[in-house]
Design a protein around this motif. Structure first.
Motif, PDB file in Angstrom:
ATOM      1  N   TRP A 150      50.090 -79.231 -38.309  1.00  0.00           N
ATOM      2  CA  TRP A 150      49.933 -80.655 -38.588  1.00  0.00           C
ATOM      3  C   TRP A 150      51.050 -81.442 -37.901  1.00  0.00           C
ATOM      4  CZ3 TRP A 150      53.396 -84.082 -40.719  1.00  0.00           C
ATOM      5  CH2 TRP A 150      52.879 -85.325 -41.112  1.00  0.00           C
ATOM      6  N   ALA A 151      50.685 -82.523 -37.231  1.00  0.00           N
ATOM      7  CA  ALA A 151      51.694 -83.392 -36.609  1.00  0.00           C
ATOM      8  C   ALA A 151      51.460 -84.820 -37.086  1.00  0.00           C
ATOM      9  CB  ALA A 151      51.574 -83.334 -35.096  1.00  0.00           C
ATOM     10  N   ARG A 152      52.542 -85.562 -37.223  1.00  0.00           N
ATOM     11  CA  ARG A 152      52.388 -86.970 -37.589  1.00  0.00           C
ATOM     12  C   ARG A 152      51.809 -87.726 -36.400  1.00  0.00           C
ATOM     13  NH1 ARG A 152      56.897 -87.545 -38.800  1.00  0.00           N
ATOM     14  NH2 ARG A 152      56.666 -87.243 -41.019  1.00  0.00           N
ATOM     15  N   ASN A 153      50.855 -88.591 -36.655  1.00  0.00           N
ATOM     16  CA  ASN A 153      50.344 -89.425 -35.564  1.00  0.00           C
ATOM     17  C   ASN A 153      51.451 -90.365 -35.112  1.00  0.00           C
ATOM     18  OD1 ASN A 153      47.881 -88.196 -35.717  1.00  0.00           O
ATOM     19  ND2 ASN A 153      47.010 -89.716 -37.116  1.00  0.00           N
ATOM     20  N   ASP A 154      51.679 -90.421 -33.818  1.00  0.00           N
ATOM     21  CA  ASP A 154      52.827 -91.166 -33.309  1.00  0.00           C
ATOM     22  C   ASP A 154      52.496 -91.622 -31.887  1.00  0.00           C
ATOM     23  OD1 ASP A 154      55.259 -91.843 -32.109  1.00  0.00           O
ATOM     24  OD2 ASP A 154      56.400 -90.409 -33.313  1.00  0.00           O
ATOM     25  N   ILE A 166      57.414 -75.276 -41.899  1.00  0.00           N
ATOM     26  CA  ILE A 166      57.849 -74.885 -43.251  1.00  0.00           C
ATOM     27  C   ILE A 166      57.029 -75.633 -44.294  1.00  0.00           C
ATOM     28  CG2 ILE A 166      59.830 -74.779 -44.823  1.00  0.00           C
ATOM     29  CD1 ILE A 166      61.554 -74.800 -42.152  1.00  0.00           C
ATOM     30  N   ASP A 167      56.970 -76.947 -44.130  1.00  0.00           N
ATOM     31  CA  ASP A 167      56.132 -77.739 -45.025  1.00  0.00           C
ATOM     32  C   ASP A 167      55.708 -79.019 -44.305  1.00  0.00           C
ATOM     33  OD1 ASP A 167      54.830 -78.552 -47.315  1.00  0.00           O
ATOM     34  OD2 ASP A 167      56.599 -79.543 -48.160  1.00  0.00           O
ATOM     35  N   PRO A 168      54.413 -79.213 -44.099  1.00  0.00           N
ATOM     36  CA  PRO A 168      53.963 -80.461 -43.461  1.00  0.00           C
ATOM     37  C   PRO A 168      54.420 -81.662 -44.299  1.00  0.00           C
ATOM     38  CG  PRO A 168      52.168 -78.879 -43.600  1.00  0.00           C
ATOM     39  CD  PRO A 168      53.291 -78.327 -44.430  1.00  0.00           C
ATOM     40  N   ASP A 169      54.851 -82.704 -43.612  1.00  0.00           N
ATOM     41  CA  ASP A 169      55.518 -83.812 -44.292  1.00  0.00           C
ATOM     42  C   ASP A 169      54.523 -84.854 -44.804  1.00  0.00           C
ATOM     43  OD1 ASP A 169      57.336 -85.625 -45.191  1.00  0.00           O
ATOM     44  OD2 ASP A 169      58.247 -86.055 -43.242  1.00  0.00           O
ATOM     45  N   PHE A 170      53.673 -84.469 -45.721  1.00  0.00           N
ATOM     46  CA  PHE A 170      52.852 -85.468 -46.414  1.00  0.00           C
ATOM     47  C   PHE A 170      52.593 -84.973 -47.821  1.00  0.00           C
ATOM     48  CE2 PHE A 170      49.912 -82.718 -44.106  1.00  0.00           C
ATOM     49  CZ  PHE A 170      48.929 -82.421 -45.037  1.00  0.00           C
ATOM     50  N   ASP A 171      52.164 -85.875 -48.671  1.00  0.00           N
ATOM     51  CA  ASP A 171      52.023 -85.556 -50.089  1.00  0.00           C
ATOM     52  C   ASP A 171      50.688 -84.849 -50.300  1.00  0.00           C
ATOM     53  OD1 ASP A 171      52.479 -85.461 -52.751  1.00  0.00           O
ATOM     54  OD2 ASP A 171      51.838 -87.521 -53.149  1.00  0.00           O
ATOM     55  N   ASP A 172      50.750 -83.535 -50.468  1.00  0.00           N
ATOM     56  CA  ASP A 172      49.516 -82.750 -50.483  1.00  0.00           C
ATOM     57  C   ASP A 172      49.469 -81.823 -51.694  1.00  0.00           C
ATOM     58  OD1 ASP A 172      51.536 -81.028 -49.908  1.00  0.00           O
ATOM     59  OD2 ASP A 172      50.314 -79.793 -48.608  1.00  0.00           O
ATOM     60  N   GLU A 173      50.274 -82.138 -52.703  1.00  0.00           N
ATOM     61  CA  GLU A 173      50.314 -81.288 -53.899  1.00  0.00           C
ATOM     62  C   GLU A 173      50.781 -79.866 -53.569  1.00  0.00           C
ATOM     63  OE1 GLU A 173      49.695 -82.524 -56.899  1.00  0.00           O
ATOM     64  OE2 GLU A 173      49.196 -84.491 -56.090  1.00  0.00           O
ATOM     65  N   PHE A 174      51.468 -79.716 -52.460  1.00  0.00           N
ATOM     66  CA  PHE A 174      52.088 -78.427 -52.112  1.00  0.00           C
ATOM     67  C   PHE A 174      51.095 -77.284 -51.961  1.00  0.00           C
ATOM     68  CE2 PHE A 174      56.255 -79.980 -54.081  1.00  0.00           C
ATOM     69  CZ  PHE A 174      56.620 -80.515 -52.865  1.00  0.00           C
ATOM     70  N   ASN A 197      50.135 -76.260 -48.829  1.00  0.00           N
ATOM     71  CA  ASN A 197      50.204 -75.695 -47.483  1.00  0.00           C
ATOM     72  C   ASN A 197      51.634 -75.271 -47.164  1.00  0.00           C
ATOM     73  OD1 ASN A 197      51.463 -78.091 -47.222  1.00  0.00           O
ATOM     74  ND2 ASN A 197      49.771 -79.116 -46.190  1.00  0.00           N
ATOM     75  N   GLY A 198      51.871 -74.916 -45.898  1.00  0.00           N
ATOM     76  CA  GLY A 198      53.210 -74.464 -45.503  1.00  0.00           C
ATOM     77  C   GLY A 198      53.610 -73.238 -46.309  1.00  0.00           C
ATOM     78  N   VAL A 199      54.890 -73.120 -46.583  1.00  0.00           N
ATOM     79  CA  VAL A 199      55.347 -71.916 -47.286  1.00  0.00           C
ATOM     80  C   VAL A 199      54.927 -71.906 -48.757  1.00  0.00           C
ATOM     81  CG1 VAL A 199      57.329 -71.649 -45.749  1.00  0.00           C
ATOM     82  CG2 VAL A 199      57.625 -72.798 -47.940  1.00  0.00           C
ATOM     83  N   HIS A 200      54.388 -73.022 -49.232  1.00  0.00           N
ATOM     84  CA  HIS A 200      53.959 -73.033 -50.636  1.00  0.00           C
ATOM     85  C   HIS A 200      52.820 -72.064 -50.909  1.00  0.00           C
ATOM     86  CE1 HIS A 200      56.096 -76.905 -50.293  1.00  0.00           C
ATOM     87  NE2 HIS A 200      56.659 -76.387 -51.339  1.00  0.00           N
ATOM     88  N   THR A 201      52.171 -71.653 -49.828  1.00  0.00           N
ATOM     89  CA  THR A 201      51.112 -70.658 -50.023  1.00  0.00           C
ATOM     90  C   THR A 201      51.695 -69.291 -50.391  1.00  0.00           C
ATOM     91  OG1 THR A 201      51.176 -70.213 -47.666  1.00  0.00           O
ATOM     92  CG2 THR A 201      49.511 -71.769 -48.408  1.00  0.00           C
ATOM     93  N   LEU A 202      53.023 -69.163 -50.293  1.00  0.00           N
ATOM     94  CA  LEU A 202      53.670 -67.879 -50.608  1.00  0.00           C
ATOM     95  C   LEU A 202      53.777 -67.624 -52.103  1.00  0.00           C
ATOM     96  CD1 LEU A 202      56.824 -67.674 -48.299  1.00  0.00           C
ATOM     97  CD2 LEU A 202      54.846 -66.187 -48.269  1.00  0.00           C
ATOM     98  N   PHE A 203      53.439 -68.585 -52.934  1.00  0.00           N
ATOM     99  CA  PHE A 203      53.751 -68.412 -54.351  1.00  0.00           C
ATOM    100  C   PHE A 203      52.846 -69.232 -55.252  1.00  0.00           C
ATOM    101  CE2 PHE A 203      55.369 -72.429 -53.551  1.00  0.00           C
ATOM    102  CZ  PHE A 203      55.670 -73.055 -54.739  1.00  0.00           C
TER     103      PHE A 203
END
Ligand code: GCU
Length: 427
Positions: free
Chosen positions: A158-162, A204-212, A214-220
């Protein structure tokens, strides 16, 4: 005439960005505040020795930050670092460097999540010394933006639109290659005997509010709700930096006892928190880190706790919301974050036009952390007043406010390199 108008408009736009309306930018309107005492324990005892600090007070403060500000890494997070070298060259950057792209799988080889680390090492020093000190830090837009070298992979996360970078549909692309070269100064680092190891924070963690989810949150803990004191994205990015440090400890070319951690803005907040949580980082630097970084929350100058929690609800732990418009009630303030870095050298950098980040509040945090460095027999900021623009100060707590905007530039890096060379005893 048209050109004049354009310049005028640009000036207006950048000053608007630096000073969103509806916040205080007037020093005379900073409220009276009392800072929590860094050297008094929760029971009210005065902390007089290094042993008390290390054995008691430091841990208390760390816990307060975890519970009320950044959040705690859940106990069930497990990672096993499996490094795979994806690409390597001994002739990088015109022959002066070794380049290595290492993928750190965090769970299982070939599977998400992983962190792609881009490493440059100075060849001469490596040959001479066997291992070299490095700077490390997360980047905002991808490893391929840090260098123009075409071998460096463009990430597919995921990338921020810029529009400045040409990123749209939340995808990075070739067009942004090398766009952050100024911000990283790889050649300056190499010439001064340092390597660089950087990774994209979205790994590590995409920078948007996604209730965690994605990213490393899938580890736990996918099955459980986050609690008020569980980690936000800043703590997650910091955790990722520690996993990079795990890897540095296994790479014989990197002198892992001489790793200087740096970060800009939200990633400066991240480097401070990572340095507090993980004392393996030998030097910790923040550039323009502002609210939730080096700036004192109680001053309510520029960005406030309520604003940051509202605009970026995923950055801090949920409990931090309890202090929206109630900064005076937070059991810590940000000078205590700097104190957690002691006795390691720390550097706080501000920019004159970055009033949103409260440069003065960033300086005072350093000043108020001096007492802890003193316990260790070390001098912190040395000076008691914020220095003039472009005049770096400090011994174990370096500080400068440079002219210009919110960014990391050549001047900043010159100071960090000087600071790190001095503290790493590099001749
Ligand atoms: C916003 C935010 C800051 C943050 C900055 C950044 O301006 O309000 O707190 O430091 O973004 O990370 O770029």
């Amino acid at each position: 005439m048209k050109k004049m108008l354009l310049i005028f408009m640009l000036v207006i736009v950048s000053s608007v960005q630096a000073q969103p309306p509806g916040f205080n930018y007037d020093e005379s309107k900073v409220p009276d505040y009392e800072l929590p005492q860094v050297l008094r324990s929760l029971e009210g005892k005065r902390i007089k020795t290094v042993e008390w600090w290390q054995g008691k007070r430091r841990g208390e403060i760390l816990e307060l930050f975890r519970e009320h500000v950044y959040g705690r890494v859940p106990l069930d997070v497990k990672a096993e670092i499996i490094p795979v070298i994806e690409e390597q060259s001994d002739e990088a950057l015109g022959g002066i460097a070794i380049r290595r792209q290492v993928r750190l799988y965090l769970q299982e080889k070939g599977k998400e999540p992983y962190i792609d680390v881009l490493i440059y090492l100075p060849k001469l020093q490596l040959k001479r010394d066997g291992a070299v000190p490095i700077f490390t830090g997360l980047n905002f837009s991808g490893n391929h933006t840090v260098t123009s070298e075409k071998e460096v992979a463009v990430h597919e996360k995921w990338a921020r639109n810029d529009s400045r970078l040409g990123h749209s549909n939340n995808q990075a692309n070739e067009g942004s290659r090398g766009k952050s070269v100024e911000r990283w100064q790889v050649k300056m680092l190499l010439k001064n005997g340092f390597g660089l190891a950087t990774a994209y924070y979205g790994d590590i963690d995409p920078d948007f509010d996604d209730e965690f989810n994605n990213g490393v949150h899938t580890l736990f803990n996918s099955s459980r709700q986050l609690n008020g004191g569980d980690w936000g994205s800043i703590a997650t990015w910091a955790w990722g930096l520690s996993r990079m440090m795990d890897y540095f400890e296994t790479d014989g070319d990197i002198d892992h006892q001489r790793v200087a951690l740096t970060g800009l803005s939200r990633l400066g907040k991240t480097s401070l928190w990572a340095g507090a949580e993980d004392q393996r980082f030998a030097i910790v630097i923040s550039t323009d880190s502002g609210c939730g970084g080096a700036a004192l929350s109680r001053r309510m100058f520029g960005e406030t706790v309520k604003r940051i929690n509202t605009a970026f609800p995923h950055w801090f732990c949920d409990n931090f919301n309890n202090y929206n418009d109630q900064e005076e009630r937070i059991p810590v303030d940000q000078h205590m974050l700097i104190a957690l870095l002691a006795p390691r050298p720390a550097y706080i950098a501000s920019a004159e036009k970055d009033v949103w980040a409260d440069p003065k509040g960033e300086f005072i945090s350093g000043l108020e952390a001096n007492s802890v460095y003193k316990l260790f027999g070390k001098q912190g900021t040395v000076v008691k007043h914020q220095p003039a623009v472009n005049v770096p100060v400090g011994d174990y707590i370096g500080y400068h406010i440079r002219s210009g905007d919110h960014d990391a530039n050549e001047f900043d890096w010159q100071q960090y390199i000087k600071f790190a060379r001095r503290h790493f005893n590099m001749k």
